[in-house]
Design a protein around this motif. Structure first.
Motif, PDB file in Angstrom:
ATOM      1  N   PRO A 260      39.041  38.034 -21.950  1.00 42.77           N
ATOM      2  CA  PRO A 260      38.938  36.687 -22.517  1.00 42.77           C
ATOM      3  C   PRO A 260      39.552  36.626 -23.915  1.00 42.77           C
ATOM      4  CG  PRO A 260      36.827  37.827 -22.625  1.00 42.77           C
ATOM      5  CD  PRO A 260      37.739  38.694 -21.810  1.00 42.77           C
ATOM      6  N   GLU A 261      40.072  35.470 -24.241  1.00 39.72           N
ATOM      7  CA  GLU A 261      40.658  35.271 -25.560  1.00 39.72           C
ATOM      8  C   GLU A 261      39.549  35.325 -26.611  1.00 39.72           C
ATOM      9  OE1 GLU A 261      44.152  32.450 -27.311  1.00 39.72           O
ATOM     10  OE2 GLU A 261      42.499  31.465 -26.268  1.00 39.72           O
ATOM     11  N   PRO A 262      39.786  36.031 -27.705  1.00 39.67           N
ATOM     12  CA  PRO A 262      38.735  36.111 -28.733  1.00 39.67           C
ATOM     13  C   PRO A 262      38.458  34.731 -29.312  1.00 39.67           C
ATOM     14  CG  PRO A 262      40.819  37.006 -29.556  1.00 39.67           C
ATOM     15  CD  PRO A 262      40.995  36.778 -28.088  1.00 39.67           C
ATOM     16  N   PRO A 263      37.266  34.533 -29.852  1.00 44.74           N
ATOM     17  CA  PRO A 263      36.929  33.239 -30.443  1.00 44.74           C
ATOM     18  C   PRO A 263      37.871  32.903 -31.582  1.00 44.74           C
ATOM     19  CG  PRO A 263      35.286  34.904 -31.010  1.00 44.74           C
ATOM     20  CD  PRO A 263      36.166  35.497 -29.965  1.00 44.74           C
ATOM     21  N   ILE A 264      37.966  31.627 -31.893  1.00 41.50           N
ATOM     22  CA  ILE A 264      38.968  31.177 -32.857  1.00 41.50           C
ATOM     23  C   ILE A 264      38.738  31.770 -34.234  1.00 41.50           C
ATOM     24  CG2 ILE A 264      37.692  29.061 -33.400  1.00 41.50           C
ATOM     25  CD1 ILE A 264      40.494  27.719 -33.706  1.00 41.50           C
ATOM     26  N   TYR A 265      37.479  31.975 -34.627  1.00 41.45           N
ATOM     27  CA  TYR A 265      37.267  32.537 -35.966  1.00 41.45           C
ATOM     28  C   TYR A 265      37.831  33.943 -36.054  1.00 41.45           C
ATOM     29  CZ  TYR A 265      33.317  35.595 -34.664  1.00 41.45           C
ATOM     30  OH  TYR A 265      32.536  36.576 -34.132  1.00 41.45           O
ATOM     31  N   ARG A 266      37.780  34.686 -34.921  1.00 41.73           N
ATOM     32  CA  ARG A 266      38.363  36.021 -34.893  1.00 41.73           C
ATOM     33  C   ARG A 266      39.883  35.951 -34.994  1.00 41.73           C
ATOM     34  NH1 ARG A 266      35.591  40.708 -35.870  1.00 41.73           N
ATOM     35  NH2 ARG A 266      33.473  40.526 -35.073  1.00 41.73           N
ATOM     36  N   ARG A 267      40.480  34.986 -34.310  1.00 39.80           N
ATOM     37  CA  ARG A 267      41.937  34.852 -34.345  1.00 39.80           C
ATOM     38  C   ARG A 267      42.396  34.489 -35.753  1.00 39.80           C
ATOM     39  NH1 ARG A 267      40.885  31.834 -29.626  1.00 39.80           N
ATOM     40  NH2 ARG A 267      41.850  29.922 -30.442  1.00 39.80           N
ATOM     41  N   ILE A 268      41.648  33.628 -36.429  1.00 43.83           N
ATOM     42  CA  ILE A 268      41.994  33.270 -37.809  1.00 43.83           C
ATOM     43  C   ILE A 268      41.872  34.494 -38.715  1.00 43.83           C
ATOM     44  CG2 ILE A 268      41.313  31.878 -39.797  1.00 43.83           C
ATOM     45  CD1 ILE A 268      40.361  29.758 -37.749  1.00 43.83           C
ATOM     46  N   ALA A 269      40.785  35.248 -38.553  1.00 41.09           N
ATOM     47  CA  ALA A 269      40.597  36.453 -39.361  1.00 41.09           C
ATOM     48  C   ALA A 269      41.705  37.469 -39.093  1.00 41.09           C
ATOM     49  CB  ALA A 269      39.229  37.073 -39.074  1.00 41.09           C
ATOM     50  N   ASP A 270      42.122  37.597 -37.827  1.00 45.06           N
ATOM     51  CA  ASP A 270      43.199  38.528 -37.484  1.00 45.06           C
ATOM     52  C   ASP A 270      44.488  38.144 -38.204  1.00 45.06           C
ATOM     53  OD1 ASP A 270      41.482  39.902 -35.860  1.00 45.06           O
ATOM     54  OD2 ASP A 270      42.223  39.031 -33.981  1.00 45.06           O
ATOM     55  N   GLY A 271      44.779  36.847 -38.264  1.00 43.96           N
ATOM     56  CA  GLY A 271      45.988  36.401 -38.937  1.00 43.96           C
ATOM     57  C   GLY A 271      45.948  36.687 -40.432  1.00 43.96           C
ATOM     58  N   LEU A 272      44.801  36.445 -41.046  1.00 43.99           N
ATOM     59  CA  LEU A 272      44.664  36.737 -42.475  1.00 43.99           C
ATOM     60  C   LEU A 272      44.744  38.239 -42.736  1.00 43.99           C
ATOM     61  CD1 LEU A 272      41.812  34.219 -43.379  1.00 43.99           C
ATOM     62  CD2 LEU A 272      44.225  34.048 -44.026  1.00 43.99           C
ATOM     63  N   ARG A 273      44.135  39.030 -41.843  1.00 49.61           N
ATOM     64  CA  ARG A 273      44.195  40.485 -42.002  1.00 49.61           C
ATOM     65  C   ARG A 273      45.631  40.973 -41.942  1.00 49.61           C
ATOM     66  NH1 ARG A 273      42.000  41.706 -37.786  1.00 49.61           N
ATOM     67  NH2 ARG A 273      39.802  41.631 -38.389  1.00 49.61           N
ATOM     68  N   ARG A 274      46.408  40.454 -40.993  1.00 50.31           N
ATOM     69  CA  ARG A 274      47.820  40.859 -40.893  1.00 50.31           C
ATOM     70  C   ARG A 274      48.569  40.516 -42.176  1.00 50.31           C
ATOM     71  NH1 ARG A 274      47.153  39.102 -35.475  1.00 50.31           N
ATOM     72  NH2 ARG A 274      47.913  37.013 -36.006  1.00 50.31           N
ATOM     73  N   ALA A 275      48.266  39.361 -42.748  1.00 48.86           N
ATOM     74  CA  ALA A 275      48.936  38.968 -43.985  1.00 48.86           C
ATOM     75  C   ALA A 275      48.571  39.911 -45.134  1.00 48.86           C
ATOM     76  CB  ALA A 275      48.563  37.531 -44.343  1.00 48.86           C
ATOM     77  N   ILE A 276      47.338  40.390 -45.143  1.00 49.85           N
ATOM     78  CA  ILE A 276      46.918  41.328 -46.189  1.00 49.85           C
ATOM     79  C   ILE A 276      47.589  42.684 -45.992  1.00 49.85           C
ATOM     80  CG2 ILE A 276      44.948  42.626 -47.098  1.00 49.85           C
ATOM     81  CD1 ILE A 276      43.200  40.170 -46.417  1.00 49.85           C
ATOM     82  N   LEU A 277      47.531  43.197 -44.776  1.00 50.91           N
ATOM     83  CA  LEU A 277      48.053  44.536 -44.518  1.00 50.91           C
ATOM     84  C   LEU A 277      49.572  44.593 -44.598  1.00 50.91           C
ATOM     85  CD1 LEU A 277      45.687  45.657 -41.613  1.00 50.91           C
ATOM     86  CD2 LEU A 277      45.496  46.126 -44.064  1.00 50.91           C
ATOM     87  N   SER A 278      50.238  43.471 -44.364  1.00 49.12           N
ATOM     88  CA  SER A 278      51.700  43.436 -44.462  1.00 49.12           C
ATOM     89  C   SER A 278      52.175  43.273 -45.898  1.00 49.12           C
ATOM     90  CB  SER A 278      52.262  42.284 -43.622  1.00 49.12           C
ATOM     91  OG  SER A 278      51.906  41.026 -44.198  1.00 49.12           O
ATOM     92  N   GLY A 279      51.262  42.906 -46.791  1.00 47.28           N
ATOM     93  CA  GLY A 279      51.646  42.697 -48.183  1.00 47.28           C
ATOM     94  C   GLY A 279      51.951  41.262 -48.532  1.00 47.28           C
ATOM     95  N   ASP A 280      51.896  40.350 -47.544  1.00 44.83           N
ATOM     96  CA  ASP A 280      52.118  38.942 -47.859  1.00 44.83           C
ATOM     97  C   ASP A 280      51.015  38.417 -48.778  1.00 44.83           C
ATOM     98  OD1 ASP A 280      54.400  38.909 -46.330  1.00 44.83           O
ATOM     99  OD2 ASP A 280      53.402  38.146 -44.531  1.00 44.83           O
TER     100      ASP A 280
END
Length: 250
Positions: free
Chosen positions: A8-28
């Motif tokens: 199942p697709e993760p809940p939307i709050y998880r998807r939002i957190a995943d996007g922010l995490r990627r931005a942090i880990l990528s240096g954006d």
């Protein structure tokens, strides 16, 4: 052949957190940057305030972000300090006048503040190890890259260090172990006990710890070659700021 079920697709709050995490880990998003607030996330994703709060809480609980009351949520990304258990205490270092923290930080800027030096009556456990109740105590806080990372309380037998640089703020090149060597009692063996726990309230304040961040408590005893204990050091480390490394043969 039966196909594997689609997760199942993760809940939307998880998807939002995943996007922010990627931005942090990528240096954006960098250390100290302000994350989008609840209102911004609500408008951007069409979600309720509780969902936006959940998304930010994921990053806070992971130690990647820290809330500041009345200001917002900020990136808290810190390159961990690699604490090498044996190399940092080697006589080759402090014997040459190097500070132990030079081994830990490897060129990164560090400071020592909140230094307190007092002669005291030790608690029973410390007195038993050092062979008597009268001790000189050195309390201090260490910061790396401007962030508090460790509290340290060292105890020394009063009769051994009385009048030496160990009882003054500036202990000189090589620190307290070099001074113990000059007194004829160089440390030759160390033992450390390590455990993880949640911080006490004053430790949370002194280390500026985000909610839910554990600490590493390290109790170290320094012994001479003859087996005499010359220091008991109780340290509290911000667990999110350290990697502990130990090398040993099989």
């Amino acid at each position: 052949m039966q196909q594997s079920p689609v997760p199942p697709e993760p809940p939307i709050y998880r998807r939002i957190a995943d996007g922010l995490r990627r931005a942090i880990l990528s240096g954006d998003l960098r250390d100290g940057d302000r994350l989008p607030g609840e209102n911004a996330l609500m408008a951007r994703h069409g979600i309720a305030r509780a969902t936006a709060r959940q998304a930010l809480s994921v990053l806070i609980n992971e130690g990647l972000a820290v809330p500041k009351r009345g200001s917002g949520v900020y990136v808290r990304q810190f390159r961990p300090i690699r604490r090498h258990g044996s190399k940092r205490l080697s006589q080759d270092g402090w014997g040459r006048g190097e500070a132990i923290w030079d081994s830990d930080t490897r060129g990164r800027p560090y400071t020592v503040d909140e230094v307190e030096i007092e002669r005291e009556t030790a608690e029973d456990a410390v007195a038993r190890v050092l062979g008597g109740p009268e001790v000189w105590v050195r309390r201090r806080r260490y910061s790396v890259d401007g962030r508090p990372v460790q509290l340290s309380v060292s105890h020394f037998p009063a009769g051994l260090v009385e009048g030496s640089a160990i009882t003054r703020q500036d202990t000189g090149a090589g620190g307290v172990y070099a001074r113990l060597g000059e007194l004829g009692h160089p440390p030759a063996h160390f033992t450390e006990e390590i455990r993880a726990r949640m911080p006490h309230p004053h430790e949370t304040v002194q280390l500026d710890l985000p909610a839910g961040t554990p600490v590493i408590a390290v109790a170290r005893v320094a012994y001479t070659a003859e087996g005499t204990a010359v220091e008991v050091n109780e340290m509290v480390l911000d667990a999110a700021s350290y990697v502990l490394q130990y090398d040993f043969d099989a």
